[in-house]
Structures are given as structure tokens and as C-alpha cells.
Design a protein around this motif. Structure first.
Motif, PDB file in Angstrom:
ATOM      1  N   ALA A  25     -83.025  14.984 -31.471  1.00  0.00           N
ATOM      2  CA  ALA A  25     -83.261  16.408 -31.211  1.00  0.00           C
ATOM      3  C   ALA A  25     -82.172  17.252 -31.856  1.00  0.00           C
ATOM      4  O   ALA A  25     -82.452  18.321 -32.412  1.00  0.00           O
ATOM      5  CB  ALA A  25     -83.326  16.668 -29.710  1.00  0.00           C
ATOM      6  N   ALA A  26     -80.932  16.775 -31.820  1.00  0.00           N
ATOM      7  CA  ALA A  26     -79.827  17.514 -32.441  1.00  0.00           C
ATOM      8  C   ALA A  26     -80.041  17.642 -33.938  1.00  0.00           C
ATOM      9  O   ALA A  26     -79.793  18.704 -34.521  1.00  0.00           O
ATOM     10  CB  ALA A  26     -78.496  16.822 -32.146  1.00  0.00           C
ATOM     11  N   GLN A  27     -80.522  16.598 -34.564  1.00  0.00           N
ATOM     12  CA  GLN A  27     -80.786  16.654 -36.008  1.00  0.00           C
ATOM     13  C   GLN A  27     -81.901  17.656 -36.314  1.00  0.00           C
ATOM     14  O   GLN A  27     -81.826  18.397 -37.293  1.00  0.00           O
ATOM     15  CB  GLN A  27     -81.148  15.261 -36.539  1.00  0.00           C
ATOM     16  CG  GLN A  27     -80.003  14.266 -36.454  1.00  0.00           C
ATOM     17  CD  GLN A  27     -78.728  14.785 -37.094  1.00  0.00           C
ATOM     18  OE1 GLN A  27     -78.725  15.312 -38.192  1.00  0.00           O
ATOM     19  NE2 GLN A  27     -77.627  14.668 -36.371  1.00  0.00           N
ATOM     20  N   THR A  28     -82.928  17.689 -35.477  1.00  0.00           N
ATOM     21  CA  THR A  28     -84.024  18.645 -35.652  1.00  0.00           C
ATOM     22  C   THR A  28     -83.506  20.075 -35.513  1.00  0.00           C
ATOM     23  O   THR A  28     -83.869  20.966 -36.287  1.00  0.00           O
ATOM     24  CB  THR A  28     -85.133  18.382 -34.614  1.00  0.00           C
ATOM     25  OG1 THR A  28     -85.597  17.044 -34.784  1.00  0.00           O
ATOM     26  CG2 THR A  28     -86.287  19.357 -34.765  1.00  0.00           C
ATOM     27  N   VAL A  29     -82.638  20.308 -34.528  1.00  0.00           N
ATOM     28  CA  VAL A  29     -82.070  21.640 -34.308  1.00  0.00           C
ATOM     29  C   VAL A  29     -81.214  22.046 -35.503  1.00  0.00           C
ATOM     30  O   VAL A  29     -81.308  23.176 -35.997  1.00  0.00           O
ATOM     31  CB  VAL A  29     -81.257  21.671 -32.999  1.00  0.00           C
ATOM     32  CG1 VAL A  29     -80.426  22.932 -32.886  1.00  0.00           C
ATOM     33  CG2 VAL A  29     -82.186  21.519 -31.806  1.00  0.00           C
ATOM     34  N   MET A  30     -80.391  21.138 -35.972  1.00  0.00           N
ATOM     35  CA  MET A  30     -79.540  21.447 -37.125  1.00  0.00           C
ATOM     36  C   MET A  30     -80.389  21.798 -38.349  1.00  0.00           C
ATOM     37  O   MET A  30     -80.080  22.739 -39.077  1.00  0.00           O
ATOM     38  CB  MET A  30     -78.616  20.267 -37.434  1.00  0.00           C
ATOM     39  CG  MET A  30     -77.572  19.993 -36.366  1.00  0.00           C
ATOM     40  SD  MET A  30     -76.352  21.305 -36.187  1.00  0.00           S
ATOM     41  CE  MET A  30     -75.465  21.129 -37.723  1.00  0.00           C
ATOM     42  N   ALA A  32     -83.436  23.035 -38.326  1.00  0.00           N
ATOM     43  CA  ALA A  32     -84.079  24.333 -38.085  1.00  0.00           C
ATOM     44  C   ALA A  32     -83.107  25.471 -38.373  1.00  0.00           C
ATOM     45  O   ALA A  32     -83.460  26.468 -39.008  1.00  0.00           O
ATOM     46  CB  ALA A  32     -84.577  24.420 -36.644  1.00  0.00           C
ATOM     47  N   LEU A  33     -81.874  25.329 -37.926  1.00  0.00           N
ATOM     48  CA  LEU A  33     -80.893  26.396 -38.108  1.00  0.00           C
ATOM     49  C   LEU A  33     -80.428  26.508 -39.557  1.00  0.00           C
ATOM     50  O   LEU A  33     -79.999  27.581 -39.984  1.00  0.00           O
ATOM     51  CB  LEU A  33     -79.706  26.184 -37.178  1.00  0.00           C
ATOM     52  CG  LEU A  33     -80.041  26.267 -35.691  1.00  0.00           C
ATOM     53  CD1 LEU A  33     -78.819  25.963 -34.846  1.00  0.00           C
ATOM     54  CD2 LEU A  33     -80.634  27.610 -35.326  1.00  0.00           C
ATOM     55  N   ALA A  34     -80.549  25.428 -40.309  1.00  0.00           N
ATOM     56  CA  ALA A  34     -80.160  25.470 -41.722  1.00  0.00           C
ATOM     57  C   ALA A  34     -81.079  26.394 -42.523  1.00  0.00           C
ATOM     58  O   ALA A  34     -80.717  26.848 -43.609  1.00  0.00           O
ATOM     59  CB  ALA A  34     -80.182  24.060 -42.313  1.00  0.00           C
ATOM     60  N   GLN A  35     -82.252  26.704 -41.983  1.00  0.00           N
ATOM     61  CA  GLN A  35     -83.214  27.578 -42.667  1.00  0.00           C
ATOM     62  C   GLN A  35     -82.828  29.057 -42.574  1.00  0.00           C
ATOM     63  O   GLN A  35     -83.436  29.895 -43.226  1.00  0.00           O
ATOM     64  CB  GLN A  35     -84.611  27.407 -42.070  1.00  0.00           C
ATOM     65  CG  GLN A  35     -85.159  26.016 -42.191  1.00  0.00           C
ATOM     66  CD  GLN A  35     -86.474  25.878 -41.444  1.00  0.00           C
ATOM     67  OE1 GLN A  35     -87.176  26.859 -41.212  1.00  0.00           O
ATOM     68  NE2 GLN A  35     -86.824  24.669 -41.076  1.00  0.00           N
ATOM     69  N   VAL A 117     -87.160  27.013 -32.133  1.00  0.00           N
ATOM     70  CA  VAL A 117     -85.709  26.908 -31.951  1.00  0.00           C
ATOM     71  C   VAL A 117     -85.015  28.068 -32.657  1.00  0.00           C
ATOM     72  O   VAL A 117     -84.148  28.729 -32.089  1.00  0.00           O
ATOM     73  CB  VAL A 117     -85.190  25.551 -32.478  1.00  0.00           C
ATOM     74  CG1 VAL A 117     -83.674  25.522 -32.491  1.00  0.00           C
ATOM     75  CG2 VAL A 117     -85.757  24.408 -31.653  1.00  0.00           C
ATOM     76  N   LEU A 118     -85.413  28.323 -33.878  1.00  0.00           N
ATOM     77  CA  LEU A 118     -84.777  29.372 -34.669  1.00  0.00           C
ATOM     78  C   LEU A 118     -84.938  30.745 -34.016  1.00  0.00           C
ATOM     79  O   LEU A 118     -83.982  31.507 -33.898  1.00  0.00           O
ATOM     80  CB  LEU A 118     -85.349  29.380 -36.086  1.00  0.00           C
ATOM     81  CG  LEU A 118     -84.711  30.350 -37.062  1.00  0.00           C
ATOM     82  CD1 LEU A 118     -83.223  30.077 -37.203  1.00  0.00           C
ATOM     83  CD2 LEU A 118     -85.390  30.246 -38.417  1.00  0.00           C
ATOM     84  N   VAL A 119     -86.124  31.062 -33.547  1.00  0.00           N
ATOM     85  CA  VAL A 119     -86.378  32.364 -32.936  1.00  0.00           C
ATOM     86  C   VAL A 119     -85.579  32.522 -31.650  1.00  0.00           C
ATOM     87  O   VAL A 119     -84.991  33.576 -31.391  1.00  0.00           O
ATOM     88  CB  VAL A 119     -87.886  32.573 -32.688  1.00  0.00           C
ATOM     89  CG1 VAL A 119     -88.147  33.755 -31.773  1.00  0.00           C
ATOM     90  CG2 VAL A 119     -88.603  32.767 -34.007  1.00  0.00           C
ATOM     91  N   ARG A 120     -85.508  31.485 -30.838  1.00  0.00           N
ATOM     92  CA  ARG A 120     -84.744  31.572 -29.591  1.00  0.00           C
ATOM     93  C   ARG A 120     -83.252  31.773 -29.875  1.00  0.00           C
ATOM     94  O   ARG A 120     -82.573  32.538 -29.194  1.00  0.00           O
ATOM     95  CB  ARG A 120     -84.934  30.319 -28.739  1.00  0.00           C
ATOM     96  CG  ARG A 120     -86.341  30.069 -28.288  1.00  0.00           C
ATOM     97  CD  ARG A 120     -86.733  30.985 -27.125  1.00  0.00           C
ATOM     98  NE  ARG A 120     -88.073  30.720 -26.688  1.00  0.00           N
ATOM     99  CZ  ARG A 120     -88.399  30.082 -25.576  1.00  0.00           C
ATOM    100  NH1 ARG A 120     -87.462  29.668 -24.752  1.00  0.00           N
ATOM    101  NH2 ARG A 120     -89.652  29.878 -25.274  1.00  0.00           N
TER     102      ARG A 120
END
Length: 161
Positions: A25-30, A32-35, A117-120
Motif C-alpha cells: 500500500a505504501a508503494q501504491t501511495v508513493m 500516486a503522489l509522484a504524479q 489518494v491524490l485528491v484526499r
């Protein structure tokens, strides 16, 4: 530290418990935020987010609730104005209520899409476009709309001062 108008906001991603599902999940979040060019995310080592981060994203699950609550309490004391978001797996209503009661700004149930994730995170950091302010006078009853400010009675009282 001086922030310019185009200085990216910093997020610290913390995996609260040692579990492969949370690491994924942490990798997915990272990712998402890289975008987003407005946000720079770093993955914290252990349970210590960066001290100067604008937001802490806590990736947690049901079994790690006690550790997550302790971390939220510590973060709220250290940086009261920082945003704390919980990204949860195995969450129920009691867990989410406990997190919100401890001071979590928002939560995301995992698995989540990168867009969610990005929007939140953008919302927590104040990066969402502002909405049109509510016209409070329009909400008042017609009798109360001009009670203060433009009312002749108010103007007479102010003139006496």
C-alpha cells in the motif's frame, strides 16, 4: 523555512506495522503522489515522519490501531497544524471513529485508486481549488438580512456614537 508560491508540499508516508500488505500500500501511495508536482512524498524509516513535513500519511490496519493512535497523538502534539491522514486496511467503524477522534484529518480505505489518494492528500494540504464563499446574508430570514450593517436603526445608533 520560507515557502515560495511554487514550493511543493512535503508528505511523509509512514507504514505503522510491519506487514507485506501495508508495504505494498505504501508503494501504491508513493506512486500516486509522484504524479503530482505540488506534492513531494518521502517514505519514513520506522514510525518517524519527517519533522518538517506538511502531512503525515499513516498506513495502518486493524491490528496496529493502538500503535497508530499513539503515533497520531504524538504527531498532533509535535505539529498541531500538520495534516494527518490514515490509509487503512481491515478497518471498521470503531477503528475509523477512534482515528478521527484522535485527530486524523481524513482517512482512505485501502485498496484505493491513485486518484482517490491524490485528491484526499491535496484536500488535506489545502491544494484544492477554493469554492465560492457562501452568501451568509442570503441564508438569513428577510427580516434579519439587514438587521446589522445597512439597517436604518443600526445607522442611527452608530451616528449617536
Amino acid at each position: 523555512m520560507t515557502e515560495g508560491p511554487h514550493t511543493p508540499m512535503r508528505c511523509s508516508v509512514v507504514t505503522v506495522a510491519d506487514a507485506p500488505e501495508l508495504d505494498q500500500a505504501a508503494q501504491t501511495v508513493m506512486a500516486a503522489l509522484a504524479q503530482c508536482s505540488e506534492v513531494v512524498a518521502t517514505q519514513a524509516q520506522g514510525q518517524t515522519p519527517e519533522a518538517d513535513a506538511h502531512a503525515a500519511l499513516l498506513i495502518c490496519d486493524g491490528p496496529s490501531l493502538a500503535d497508530t493512535l499513539a503515533l497520531v497523538t504524538r504527531l498532533r502534539a509535535q505539529q498541531p497544524s500538520g495534516a494527518v491522514l490514515a490509509l487503512c486496511t481491515q478497518a471498521d467503524a470503531a477503528m475509523l471513529s477512534a482515528l478521527m477522534g484522535a485527530g486524523v484529518y481524513d482517512f482512505v480505505l485501502l485498496p484505493a485508486t491513485p486518484a482517490e489518494v491524490l485528491v484526499r492528500v491535496q484536500r488535506a494540504l489545502g491544494l484544492m481549488p477554493a469554492t465560492t464563499p457562501l452568501d451568509l446574508r442570503g441564508v438569513l430570514t428577510p427580516r434579519m438580512r439587514n438587521f446589522v450593517g445597512a439597517s436604518p436603526a443600526f445607522a442611527r445608533q452608530v451616528a449617536k456614537l
